[in-house]
Write a protein that holds these residues in place. Structure first.
Motif, PDB file in Angstrom:
ATOM      1  N   GLU A   7      -3.387   0.441  -3.480  1.00  0.00           N
ATOM      2  CA  GLU A   7      -3.104  -0.925  -3.045  1.00  0.00           C
ATOM      3  C   GLU A   7      -2.670  -1.725  -4.261  1.00  0.00           C
ATOM      4  O   GLU A   7      -3.435  -1.883  -5.217  1.00  0.00           O
ATOM      5  N   LEU A  24       0.191   5.469   0.522  1.00  0.00           N
ATOM      6  CA  LEU A  24      -0.792   6.485   0.893  1.00  0.00           C
ATOM      7  C   LEU A  24      -0.212   7.875   0.643  1.00  0.00           C
ATOM      8  O   LEU A  24       0.804   8.252   1.227  1.00  0.00           O
ATOM      9  N   GLN A  36      -7.363   2.667  -4.504  1.00  0.00           N
ATOM     10  CA  GLN A  36      -8.423   2.111  -3.663  1.00  0.00           C
ATOM     11  C   GLN A  36      -9.373   3.161  -3.119  1.00  0.00           C
ATOM     12  O   GLN A  36     -10.588   2.988  -3.152  1.00  0.00           O
ATOM     13  N   ALA A  42       1.200   0.936   5.386  1.00  0.00           N
ATOM     14  CA  ALA A  42       1.350   1.607   4.092  1.00  0.00           C
ATOM     15  C   ALA A  42       2.579   2.515   4.087  1.00  0.00           C
ATOM     16  O   ALA A  42       2.965   3.081   5.119  1.00  0.00           O
ATOM     17  N   GLU A  69      -7.122   5.449   7.303  1.00  0.00           N
ATOM     18  CA  GLU A  69      -6.375   4.589   8.214  1.00  0.00           C
ATOM     19  C   GLU A  69      -5.810   3.402   7.446  1.00  0.00           C
ATOM     20  O   GLU A  69      -6.526   2.740   6.690  1.00  0.00           O
ATOM     21  N   THR A  70      -4.525   3.147   7.618  1.00  0.00           N
ATOM     22  CA  THR A  70      -3.883   2.006   6.962  1.00  0.00           C
ATOM     23  C   THR A  70      -2.974   1.299   7.952  1.00  0.00           C
ATOM     24  O   THR A  70      -2.613   1.847   9.002  1.00  0.00           O
ATOM     25  N   ASP A  71      -2.605   0.084   7.614  1.00  0.00           N
ATOM     26  CA  ASP A  71      -1.689  -0.688   8.442  1.00  0.00           C
ATOM     27  C   ASP A  71      -0.487  -1.077   7.592  1.00  0.00           C
ATOM     28  O   ASP A  71      -0.573  -1.957   6.744  1.00  0.00           O
ATOM     29  N   LEU A 123      -5.213   6.459  -1.406  1.00  0.00           N
ATOM     30  CA  LEU A 123      -4.614   5.177  -1.040  1.00  0.00           C
ATOM     31  C   LEU A 123      -4.501   4.283  -2.265  1.00  0.00           C
ATOM     32  O   LEU A 123      -5.489   4.067  -2.981  1.00  0.00           O
ATOM     33  N   GLN A 150       0.834  -1.196   0.000  1.00  0.00           N
ATOM     34  CA  GLN A 150       0.000   0.000   0.000  1.00  0.00           C
ATOM     35  C   GLN A 150       0.871   1.249   0.000  1.00  0.00           C
ATOM     36  O   GLN A 150       1.920   1.304   0.638  1.00  0.00           O
TER      37      GLN A 150
END
Length: 452
Positions: free
Chosen positions: A62, A39, A67, A79, A75-77, A60, A37
């Motif tokens: 992906e 961002l 996306q 990226a 919110e991303t984890d 964002l 990802q």
């Protein structure tokens, strides 16, 4: 402890361990398979369609697709976060008329050099084109399939390529570059040099045209390109000549339609364009000599105008005969752009048609956008070079080499082909035409330039 109980414990434990190991493996594989990802935060988005930017947005990506676009935090984890610093995020540029295999190769070199030399030049030209911010091209004729494959497989860097394959021309038509002492294959059995080198099909009559069309489609052509009228660079044909009969062009259009795609035509003037439209052709690859009635017909019938800002009316690589024809085309450029601006339903895209030019001329590819400022506002120009091409590529249908999402727009589900530029290109085109202002070039979710 009984043997039976011991066996239950043993195999129960083994079963539990196997299940645990399988879960770990599946989880590990899932982590490995998760698309990376990226961002972008704090950017103003020109989406290729609307005339106002989306202010203070976040985007964002992906994998290779966009996306989410939101003015709220995303919110991303895990990226990779890129702070755009208030710059403009926009679609990568699209040149809808290139000849990527011969951009800087002189015609004499094509006809006399080892083919590998021309290939090496085209590899360099492709990379330089991408690094100017051109992330997609529609190739309008040449030996292109090998270069396209190498780009798509990440062997070499370059833009996405929508290939027409070999240029299809009639005897004495545009792209018949035989010398006066070269013979016609029909009478001598000798194949023209550009045919042997897989740049062209010089063919006449419905059976030969069908074979040429189907051969290009077999090799992966996303559209078919034919010459329906004269050209300024070709040595034998009058500029206002009509090329290919209605029956010949209809056969090509029908064969392309059978494979779910379309035909584009090299053509300038109304009589030839109307014959081509009657035959089923969906895109006019030049059109500088068109009249208002033909342009209005194109708009009503969904035929695209993929034209170029020919404002330099003499080229050093051309002889006097060709430069005289170019001057006539050049004079029509202003008229066709002015009329097209007054026909809102006409879809106009930007192209350059660079071939056999110097490295310096090739480097000015994106700078050619500034030629359009005489007739259009910067936002109108950028739409021609981005979002207007989306519907053109969609016409490739079953032969679309990039079917996962739209190209030329910043929207959810579109390919992540984007530029991050200093300033606001909707007000100052120099934000794009000056390559120093292009800070990030992303194609297919991969960053090829980053000067932040």
């Amino acid at each position: 402890m009984q043997l039976e109980d011991a066996m239950k414990i043993k195999y129960g434990t083994m079963s539990g361990l196997c299940a645990l190991l399988l879960a770990v493996q599946v989880g590990s594989a899932g982590a490995q398979d998760a698309a990376p990802q990226t961002l972008f935060t704090n950017v103003h988005v020109f989406d290729g369609v609307n005339e106002a930017r989306i202010e203070n947005a976040n985007v964002l990506i992906e994998g290779n697709l966009i996306q989410t676009i939101s003015t709220d935090p995303i919110e991303t984890d895990g990226a990779t976060v890129i702070d755009g610093g208030g710059r403009t995020l926009m679609p990568g540029l699209i040149d809808t008329h290139t000849h990527l295999s011969i951009v800087t190769a002189p015609l004499a070199a094509i006809l006399s050099s080892d083919p590998s030399y021309i290939t090496v030049r085209s590899v360099r030209d492709a990379e330089e084109m991408l690094m100017r911010g051109v992330t997609t091209v529609r190739d309008m004729g040449g030996n292109i399939f090998g270069l396209k494959r190498a780009i798509d497989e990440n062997v070499v860097p370059g833009p996405r390529v929508y290939p027409a394959g070999r240029f299809i021309t009639q005897t004495s038509g545009h792209f018949d570059f035989r010398r006066p002492n070269d013979t016609n294959r029909t009478f001598s059995g000798i194949q023209p040099k550009l045919d042997r080198l897989e740049y062209a099909f010089m063919v006449d009559g419905v059976p030969q045209l069908l074979s040429a069309t189907r051969e290009n489609l077999r090799l992966g052509a996303s559209q078919i390109k034919i010459a329906a009228g004269g050209g300024y660079a070709s040595p034998a044909d009058p500029l206002l000549s009509n090329q290919y009969t209605f029956e010949e062009m209809k056969a090509v259009a029908d064969a392309a339609s059978d494979f779910g795609t379309y035909v584009t035509a090299h053509v300038y003037h109304p009589e030839a364009v109307n014959r081509a439209i009657d035959a089923g052709i969906k895109d006019v690859g030049h059109g500088q000599l068109l009249d208002r009635a033909t342009l209005e017909r194109m708009a009503a019938e969904g035929v695209h105008l993929s034209t170029q800002p020919f404002t330099v009316c003499s080229e050093p690589q051309l002889d006097a005969f060709s430069n005289a024809k170019l001057a006539e085309v050049c004079a029509g450029t202003a008229r066709v752009y002015q009329m097209s601006k007054e026909i809102p339903d006409l879809v106009v895209t930007w192209g350059t048609d660079l071939f056999n030019v110097s490295a310096d001329d090739a480097a000015g590819q994106v700078k050619q956008l500034e030629r359009l400022l005489e007739w259009f506002e910067p936002v109108e120009i950028l739409k021609q070079a981005t979002g207007n091409a989306t519907s053109l590529f969609a016409m490739s249908g079953d032969m679309n080499p990039y079917p996962e999402g739209p190209i030329g727009r910043i929207e959810a589900g579109a390919y992540a082909d984007m530029l991050l530029v200093d300033g606001n290109p909707l007000e100052d085109l120099g934000a794009v035409t000056d390559s120093d202002n292009i800070r990030i070039i992303m194609k297919d979710g991969v960053i090829y330039k980053d000067t932040l």
